[in-house]
Scaffold this motif. Structure first.
Motif, PDB file in Angstrom:
ATOM      1  N   MET A 195       0.829  -1.210   0.000  1.00  0.00           N
ATOM      2  CA  MET A 195       0.000   0.000   0.000  1.00  0.00           C
ATOM      3  C   MET A 195       0.866   1.264   0.000  1.00  0.00           C
ATOM      4  O   MET A 195       0.560   2.228  -0.707  1.00  0.00           O
ATOM      5  N   ASP A 196       1.953   1.254   0.781  1.00  0.00           N
ATOM      6  CA  ASP A 196       2.856   2.403   0.810  1.00  0.00           C
ATOM      7  C   ASP A 196       3.556   2.594  -0.538  1.00  0.00           C
ATOM      8  O   ASP A 196       3.752   3.726  -0.983  1.00  0.00           O
ATOM      9  N   LEU A 197       3.931   1.488  -1.190  1.00  0.00           N
ATOM     10  CA  LEU A 197       4.543   1.596  -2.519  1.00  0.00           C
ATOM     11  C   LEU A 197       3.561   2.216  -3.516  1.00  0.00           C
ATOM     12  O   LEU A 197       3.945   3.063  -4.327  1.00  0.00           O
ATOM     13  N   LYS A 198       2.306   1.796  -3.460  1.00  0.00           N
ATOM     14  CA  LYS A 198       1.287   2.354  -4.359  1.00  0.00           C
ATOM     15  C   LYS A 198       1.138   3.855  -4.156  1.00  0.00           C
ATOM     16  O   LYS A 198       0.952   4.602  -5.109  1.00  0.00           O
ATOM     17  N   GLU A 199       1.227   4.282  -2.896  1.00  0.00           N
ATOM     18  CA  GLU A 199       1.064   5.698  -2.593  1.00  0.00           C
ATOM     19  C   GLU A 199       2.300   6.515  -2.979  1.00  0.00           C
ATOM     20  O   GLU A 199       2.191   7.550  -3.629  1.00  0.00           O
ATOM     21  N   LYS A 200       3.481   6.036  -2.591  1.00  0.00           N
ATOM     22  CA  LYS A 200       4.706   6.824  -2.779  1.00  0.00           C
ATOM     23  C   LYS A 200       5.307   6.723  -4.187  1.00  0.00           C
ATOM     24  O   LYS A 200       6.010   7.619  -4.619  1.00  0.00           O
ATOM     25  N   LEU A 201       5.043   5.616  -4.881  1.00  0.00           N
ATOM     26  CA  LEU A 201       5.609   5.420  -6.220  1.00  0.00           C
ATOM     27  C   LEU A 201       4.516   5.353  -7.284  1.00  0.00           C
ATOM     28  O   LEU A 201       4.637   4.621  -8.264  1.00  0.00           O
ATOM     29  N   LYS A 202       3.465   6.142  -7.102  1.00  0.00           N
ATOM     30  CA  LYS A 202       2.322   6.041  -8.013  1.00  0.00           C
ATOM     31  C   LYS A 202       2.660   6.482  -9.436  1.00  0.00           C
ATOM     32  O   LYS A 202       2.012   6.050 -10.378  1.00  0.00           O
ATOM     33  N   ASN A 203       3.667   7.309  -9.629  1.00  0.00           N
ATOM     34  CA  ASN A 203       4.044   7.764 -10.970  1.00  0.00           C
ATOM     35  C   ASN A 203       5.265   7.040 -11.517  1.00  0.00           C
ATOM     36  O   ASN A 203       5.821   7.452 -12.527  1.00  0.00           O
ATOM     37  N   GLU A 204       5.706   5.986 -10.854  1.00  0.00           N
ATOM     38  CA  GLU A 204       6.894   5.243 -11.263  1.00  0.00           C
ATOM     39  C   GLU A 204       6.525   3.831 -11.686  1.00  0.00           C
ATOM     40  O   GLU A 204       5.463   3.328 -11.330  1.00  0.00           O
ATOM     41  N   GLU A 205       7.433   3.187 -12.421  1.00  0.00           N
ATOM     42  CA  GLU A 205       7.247   1.790 -12.785  1.00  0.00           C
ATOM     43  C   GLU A 205       7.900   0.922 -11.716  1.00  0.00           C
ATOM     44  O   GLU A 205       9.047   1.142 -11.355  1.00  0.00           O
ATOM     45  N   TRP A 206       7.163  -0.052 -11.216  1.00  0.00           N
ATOM     46  CA  TRP A 206       7.689  -0.945 -10.188  1.00  0.00           C
ATOM     47  C   TRP A 206       6.866  -2.221 -10.178  1.00  0.00           C
ATOM     48  O   TRP A 206       5.775  -2.294 -10.733  1.00  0.00           O
ATOM     49  N   LYS A 207       7.408  -3.224  -9.530  1.00  0.00           N
ATOM     50  CA  LYS A 207       6.716  -4.510  -9.378  1.00  0.00           C
ATOM     51  C   LYS A 207       6.958  -4.973  -7.953  1.00  0.00           C
ATOM     52  O   LYS A 207       8.040  -4.792  -7.402  1.00  0.00           O
ATOM     53  N   PHE A 208       5.948  -5.575  -7.343  1.00  0.00           N
ATOM     54  CA  PHE A 208       6.060  -6.066  -5.975  1.00  0.00           C
ATOM     55  C   PHE A 208       5.631  -7.519  -5.951  1.00  0.00           C
ATOM     56  O   PHE A 208       4.511  -7.843  -6.341  1.00  0.00           O
ATOM     57  N   LEU A 209       6.513  -8.391  -5.537  1.00  0.00           N
ATOM     58  CA  LEU A 209       6.235  -9.823  -5.491  1.00  0.00           C
ATOM     59  C   LEU A 209       6.120 -10.276  -4.039  1.00  0.00           C
ATOM     60  O   LEU A 209       6.932  -9.893  -3.205  1.00  0.00           O
ATOM     61  N   ILE A 210       5.122 -11.102  -3.751  1.00  0.00           N
ATOM     62  CA  ILE A 210       4.944 -11.701  -2.431  1.00  0.00           C
ATOM     63  C   ILE A 210       4.935 -13.206  -2.628  1.00  0.00           C
ATOM     64  O   ILE A 210       4.058 -13.742  -3.300  1.00  0.00           O
ATOM     65  N   VAL A 211       5.930 -13.881  -2.044  1.00  0.00           N
ATOM     66  CA  VAL A 211       6.079 -15.326  -2.212  1.00  0.00           C
ATOM     67  C   VAL A 211       6.080 -15.975  -0.829  1.00  0.00           C
ATOM     68  O   VAL A 211       6.890 -15.600   0.027  1.00  0.00           O
ATOM     69  N   PRO A 212       5.197 -16.935  -0.570  1.00  0.00           N
ATOM     70  CA  PRO A 212       5.192 -17.586   0.748  1.00  0.00           C
ATOM     71  C   PRO A 212       6.454 -18.425   0.956  1.00  0.00           C
ATOM     72  O   PRO A 212       6.931 -19.074   0.032  1.00  0.00           O
ATOM     73  N   VAL A 213       6.977 -18.375   2.173  1.00  0.00           N
ATOM     74  CA  VAL A 213       8.126 -19.201   2.542  1.00  0.00           C
ATOM     75  C   VAL A 213       7.559 -20.470   3.167  1.00  0.00           C
ATOM     76  O   VAL A 213       7.008 -20.445   4.259  1.00  0.00           O
ATOM     77  N   LEU A 214       7.686 -21.571   2.448  1.00  0.00           N
ATOM     78  CA  LEU A 214       7.127 -22.840   2.923  1.00  0.00           C
ATOM     79  C   LEU A 214       8.109 -23.634   3.754  1.00  0.00           C
ATOM     80  O   LEU A 214       7.720 -24.341   4.676  1.00  0.00           O
ATOM     81  N   LYS A 215       9.385 -23.498   3.425  1.00  0.00           N
ATOM     82  CA  LYS A 215      10.378 -24.317   4.111  1.00  0.00           C
ATOM     83  C   LYS A 215      11.739 -23.638   3.987  1.00  0.00           C
ATOM     84  O   LYS A 215      12.063 -23.058   2.962  1.00  0.00           O
ATOM     85  N   VAL A 216      12.517 -23.741   5.036  1.00  0.00           N
ATOM     86  CA  VAL A 216      13.895 -23.256   5.023  1.00  0.00           C
ATOM     87  C   VAL A 216      14.785 -24.421   5.357  1.00  0.00           C
ATOM     88  O   VAL A 216      14.610 -25.078   6.394  1.00  0.00           O
ATOM     89  N   LYS A 217      15.714 -24.704   4.484  1.00  0.00           N
ATOM     90  CA  LYS A 217      16.636 -25.817   4.702  1.00  0.00           C
ATOM     91  C   LYS A 217      18.060 -25.279   4.679  1.00  0.00           C
ATOM     92  O   LYS A 217      18.438 -24.581   3.747  1.00  0.00           O
ATOM     93  N   VAL A 218      18.807 -25.598   5.719  1.00  0.00           N
ATOM     94  CA  VAL A 218      20.179 -25.130   5.834  1.00  0.00           C
ATOM     95  C   VAL A 218      21.112 -26.314   5.625  1.00  0.00           C
ATOM     96  O   VAL A 218      20.983 -27.342   6.301  1.00  0.00           O
ATOM     97  N   ASN A 219      22.044 -26.174   4.708  1.00  0.00           N
ATOM     98  CA  ASN A 219      23.007 -27.208   4.430  1.00  0.00           C
ATOM     99  C   ASN A 219      24.339 -26.843   5.095  1.00  0.00           C
ATOM    100  O   ASN A 219      24.931 -25.835   4.758  1.00  0.00           O
ATOM    101  N   ARG A 220      24.764 -27.617   6.051  1.00  0.00           N
ATOM    102  CA  ARG A 220      26.024 -27.344   6.741  1.00  0.00           C
ATOM    103  C   ARG A 220      27.146 -28.117   6.055  1.00  0.00           C
ATOM    104  O   ARG A 220      27.022 -29.304   5.798  1.00  0.00           O
ATOM    105  N   VAL A 221      28.212 -27.415   5.785  1.00  0.00           N
ATOM    106  CA  VAL A 221      29.351 -28.039   5.109  1.00  0.00           C
ATOM    107  C   VAL A 221      30.448 -28.311   6.099  1.00  0.00           C
ATOM    108  O   VAL A 221      30.725 -27.587   6.979  1.00  0.00           O
TER     109      VAL A 221
END
Length: 104
Positions: free
Chosen positions: A78-104
């Motif tokens: 919502m803030d991006l829509k308000e503050k960057l209304k005259n600019e080109e931009w894209k906003f992606l929201i991706v759910p984080v389903l799992k975090v896997k850490v590989n220890r070396v």
């Protein structure tokens, strides 16, 4: 546990400061910024379809990303829509389903 979402704001390089200010106003202190020289650098990972927001494919882009709750992601959008209304931009929201850490 709250569900978390990876959010990415893809903007022109000169709008990075505005995006960082929006994130700071929403209480986000940890984020990353990746600068790209147009869409040519984003071809790895099949991102071109998602990031195709600019007419000039050689223009400098910046990707600002962080992980937040859904409520915060919506506030940022919502803030991006308000503050960057005259600019080109894209906003992606991706759910984080799992975090896997590989220890070396």
């Amino acid at each position: 546990m709250d569900n978390k979402f990876l959010v990415k704001a893809i903007v022109k390089k000169n709008d990075v400061g505005k995006v960082i200010n929006i994130m700071a106003l929403n209480g986000i202190t940890g984020f990353y910024v990746k600068y790209c020289k147009g869409l040519d650098e984003l071809k790895e990972g099949n991102y071109v379809k998602s990031y195709n927001i600019l007419n000039d494919k050689r223009e400098d882009l910046a990707i600002v990303g962080t992980v937040v709750s859904k409520k915060t992601a919506n506030k940022i959008e919502m803030d991006l829509k308000e503050k960057l209304k005259n600019e080109e931009w894209k906003f992606l929201i991706v759910p984080v389903l799992k975090v896997k850490v590989n220890r070396v």
